[in-house]
Design a protein around this motif. Sequence first.
Motif, mmCIF file in Angstrom:
data_model
loop_
_atom_site.group_PDB
_atom_site.id
_atom_site.type_symbol
_atom_site.label_atom_id
_atom_site.label_comp_id
_atom_site.label_asym_id
_atom_site.label_seq_id
_atom_site.Cartn_x
_atom_site.Cartn_y
_atom_site.Cartn_z
ATOM 1 N N PRO A 6 -51.710 69.250 48.006
ATOM 2 C CA PRO A 6 -52.360 69.915 46.858
ATOM 3 C C PRO A 6 -52.697 68.924 45.745
ATOM 4 O O PRO A 6 -53.748 69.017 45.122
ATOM 5 C CB PRO A 6 -51.339 70.943 46.394
ATOM 6 C CG PRO A 6 -50.457 71.170 47.569
ATOM 7 C CD PRO A 6 -50.420 69.878 48.324
ATOM 8 N N THR A 7 -51.790 67.955 45.513
ATOM 9 C CA THR A 7 -52.043 66.949 44.478
ATOM 10 C C THR A 7 -53.263 66.119 44.841
ATOM 11 O O THR A 7 -54.085 65.801 43.990
ATOM 12 C CB THR A 7 -50.808 66.043 44.313
ATOM 13 O OG1 THR A 7 -49.672 66.856 44.096
ATOM 14 C CG2 THR A 7 -50.982 65.098 43.145
ATOM 15 N N ASP A 8 -53.368 65.760 46.134
ATOM 16 C CA ASP A 8 -54.530 64.993 46.589
ATOM 17 C C ASP A 8 -55.815 65.790 46.396
ATOM 18 O O ASP A 8 -56.827 65.248 45.961
ATOM 19 C CB ASP A 8 -54.382 64.604 48.061
ATOM 20 C CG ASP A 8 -53.374 63.480 48.256
ATOM 21 O OD1 ASP A 8 -53.050 62.814 47.250
ATOM 22 O OD2 ASP A 8 -52.920 63.275 49.393
ATOM 23 N N ARG A 9 -55.761 67.088 46.739
ATOM 24 C CA ARG A 9 -56.952 67.925 46.568
ATOM 25 C C ARG A 9 -57.362 68.013 45.112
ATOM 26 O O ARG A 9 -58.535 67.932 44.781
ATOM 27 C CB ARG A 9 -56.693 69.321 47.137
ATOM 28 C CG ARG A 9 -57.246 69.472 48.536
ATOM 29 C CD ARG A 9 -57.191 70.899 49.019
ATOM 30 N NE ARG A 9 -56.120 70.975 50.025
ATOM 31 C CZ ARG A 9 -55.053 71.740 49.930
ATOM 32 N NH1 ARG A 9 -54.880 72.538 48.907
ATOM 33 N NH2 ARG A 9 -54.147 71.739 50.862
ATOM 34 N N VAL A 10 -56.389 68.183 44.231
ATOM 35 C CA VAL A 10 -56.675 68.246 42.793
ATOM 36 C C VAL A 10 -57.261 66.926 42.315
ATOM 37 O O VAL A 10 -58.224 66.901 41.538
ATOM 38 C CB VAL A 10 -55.385 68.595 42.006
ATOM 39 C CG1 VAL A 10 -55.587 68.408 40.514
ATOM 40 C CG2 VAL A 10 -54.955 70.015 42.307
ATOM 41 N N HIS A 11 -56.688 65.831 42.790
ATOM 42 C CA HIS A 11 -57.193 64.506 42.392
ATOM 43 C C HIS A 11 -58.641 64.321 42.829
ATOM 44 O O HIS A 11 -59.481 63.882 42.044
ATOM 45 C CB HIS A 11 -56.311 63.415 42.998
ATOM 46 C CG HIS A 11 -56.884 62.044 42.839
ATOM 47 N ND1 HIS A 11 -56.950 61.413 41.613
ATOM 48 C CD2 HIS A 11 -57.445 61.192 43.727
ATOM 49 C CE1 HIS A 11 -57.513 60.224 41.763
ATOM 50 N NE2 HIS A 11 -57.825 60.071 43.033
ATOM 51 N N SER A 14 -61.005 66.497 40.864
ATOM 52 C CA SER A 14 -61.204 65.913 39.538
ATOM 53 C C SER A 14 -62.139 64.712 39.601
ATOM 54 O O SER A 14 -62.995 64.522 38.742
ATOM 55 C CB SER A 14 -59.850 65.507 38.955
ATOM 56 O OG SER A 14 -60.023 64.698 37.817
ATOM 57 N N LEU A 15 -61.982 63.902 40.642
ATOM 58 C CA LEU A 15 -62.836 62.733 40.826
ATOM 59 C C LEU A 15 -64.292 63.140 41.041
ATOM 60 O O LEU A 15 -65.206 62.542 40.460
ATOM 61 C CB LEU A 15 -62.325 61.916 42.011
ATOM 62 C CG LEU A 15 -62.894 60.521 42.195
ATOM 63 C CD1 LEU A 15 -62.520 59.637 41.010
ATOM 64 C CD2 LEU A 15 -62.383 59.914 43.485
ATOM 65 N N VAL A 16 -64.511 64.161 41.865
ATOM 66 C CA VAL A 16 -65.881 64.638 42.112
ATOM 67 C C VAL A 16 -66.482 65.205 40.830
ATOM 68 O O VAL A 16 -67.645 64.948 40.511
ATOM 69 C CB VAL A 16 -65.894 65.689 43.249
ATOM 70 C CG1 VAL A 16 -67.227 66.409 43.319
ATOM 71 C CG2 VAL A 16 -65.584 65.022 44.581
ATOM 72 N N ARG A 17 -65.678 65.984 40.058
ATOM 73 C CA ARG A 17 -66.186 66.549 38.800
ATOM 74 C C ARG A 17 -66.581 65.457 37.817
ATOM 75 O O ARG A 17 -67.610 65.546 37.159
ATOM 76 C CB ARG A 17 -65.137 67.467 38.174
ATOM 77 C CG ARG A 17 -65.252 68.901 38.605
ATOM 78 C CD ARG A 17 -64.471 69.833 37.695
ATOM 79 N NE ARG A 17 -63.082 69.452 37.516
ATOM 80 C CZ ARG A 17 -62.104 69.741 38.350
ATOM 81 N NH1 ARG A 17 -62.361 70.424 39.448
ATOM 82 N NH2 ARG A 17 -60.865 69.362 38.113
ATOM 83 N N SER A 18 -65.739 64.426 37.684
ATOM 84 C CA SER A 18 -66.059 63.377 36.714
ATOM 85 C C SER A 18 -67.151 62.441 37.225
ATOM 86 O O SER A 18 -67.928 61.912 36.446
ATOM 87 C CB SER A 18 -64.799 62.577 36.374
ATOM 88 O OG SER A 18 -64.320 61.896 37.513
ATOM 89 N N PRO A 191 -57.939 55.488 34.036
ATOM 90 C CA PRO A 191 -57.468 55.795 35.388
ATOM 91 C C PRO A 191 -56.172 56.589 35.358
ATOM 92 O O PRO A 191 -55.370 56.436 34.452
ATOM 93 C CB PRO A 191 -57.252 54.409 36.009
ATOM 94 C CG PRO A 191 -57.158 53.473 34.876
ATOM 95 C CD PRO A 191 -57.924 54.078 33.735
ATOM 96 N N ARG A 192 -56.013 57.442 36.354
ATOM 97 C CA ARG A 192 -54.803 58.281 36.419
ATOM 98 C C ARG A 192 -53.615 57.431 36.804
ATOM 99 O O ARG A 192 -53.678 56.654 37.745
ATOM 100 C CB ARG A 192 -54.997 59.382 37.454
ATOM 101 C CG ARG A 192 -55.984 60.428 37.027
ATOM 102 C CD ARG A 192 -56.292 61.344 38.181
ATOM 103 N NE ARG A 192 -55.090 61.923 38.760
ATOM 104 C CZ ARG A 192 -54.690 63.155 38.526
ATOM 105 N NH1 ARG A 192 -55.362 63.922 37.705
ATOM 106 N NH2 ARG A 192 -53.605 63.631 39.097
#
Length: 196
Positions: A6-11, A14-18, A191-192
């Motif tokens: 789930p963390t990977d999916r959220v990451h 977020s990357l695609v959105r930004s 960067p995160r």
Amino acid sequence: MTGDAPTDRVHWASLVRSGFGKSFWLFVAFAAIMASICYAVLGPKAFEDALGRNTELLTGVLPRVVAAQLLAGFVWVLLPRDRLSAFLQRNRGRRALFVAAAVGAITPGGPASAFPFLAILAGLGADIGVLVAYITSWALLGVQRVIVWDMPFMGVDFSLLRFLVGLPLPILAGMVARRLPMTVSFEDHEPRRDRE
């Protein structure tokens, strides 16, 4: 491993959105509308020809864009940002405009190399005048374009005259940009650090 999914999916979301903002999706929608009009008005043959030419263009340009983005990322990481930022803060007068114009004139390549460098300057705290002077100089006075395009096609005399006439324009553009009653802000994406 499954706990990290789930963390990977959220990451990645977020990357695609930004990475692909509203303007990207606006262009995608506009391209889809134009493609539909092309298909409806000119027929499937014209649509296939246009799609083939655009695919060729994309496959030719995409490797350069990727390489330029990677280079800009490496430059951003390798640069002594604190010293460069302090330099840009100290030199906010006309001298900075001259330096930006000189760097813009010698920046090689097309937009894929110039605009990442422009983003680096903005991230380091360069003011709007410096940014405008840099990109104006790159567009008008690019030395590699003078050598590769102007001189062979238009001759040395015309090329030098055009270059000399254009020399003050980036400085003037930077000065005008500083006087305009508008503010420009640049988003800073750090960067995160939470996924280490």
